[in-house]
Design a protein around this motif. Sequence first.
Motif, PDB file in Angstrom:
ATOM      1  N   ARG A 158       0.336  13.751  81.709  1.00  0.00           N
ATOM      2  CA  ARG A 158      -0.526  14.862  82.159  1.00  0.00           C
ATOM      3  C   ARG A 158       0.232  16.178  82.149  1.00  0.00           C
ATOM      4  O   ARG A 158      -0.305  17.215  81.744  1.00  0.00           O
ATOM      5  N   GLN A 159       1.500  16.164  82.581  1.00  0.00           N
ATOM      6  CA  GLN A 159       2.308  17.383  82.562  1.00  0.00           C
ATOM      7  C   GLN A 159       2.514  17.869  81.135  1.00  0.00           C
ATOM      8  O   GLN A 159       2.380  19.064  80.858  1.00  0.00           O
TER       9      GLN A 159
ATOM     10  N   GLN B  27      -0.601  19.494  79.866  1.00  0.00           N
ATOM     11  CA  GLN B  27      -0.799  20.835  80.436  1.00  0.00           C
ATOM     12  C   GLN B  27       0.097  21.850  79.739  1.00  0.00           C
ATOM     13  O   GLN B  27      -0.320  22.969  79.447  1.00  0.00           O
TER      14      GLN B  27
END
Length: 82
Positions: free
Chosen positions: A18-19, A22
Amino acid sequence: MPLRTGEGASEDIAVMARQLFQWAKRDPKMKILPSVERELVIQALKETSGNQLHAARLLGITRATLRKRVEKFGIQRELNIT
C-alpha cells in the motif's frame, strides 16, 4: 524488530505494498515492480554471499531466471556483498 511469519508477515507485506502504491500515485514516473524486483534480487544475493542458487531459492525462482534478472537490471557481479 523481530521478523514475523505466516499471517503477520502477509499483513506486513500488504502494508508495504500500500505504501509503494501511494508513492507511485504521487510519482507517475516511478516503476514500482522493476524497482522492488531489483532490490529483492540484490538483497537475496547479499544474504547468500553471492550464491545464485541459494538466492534463487530464497526468491522462489530458478537460477536461470535469477541470472536473467541480474542481467536485466544490470546488477554487477562485483556487487559489494556485505
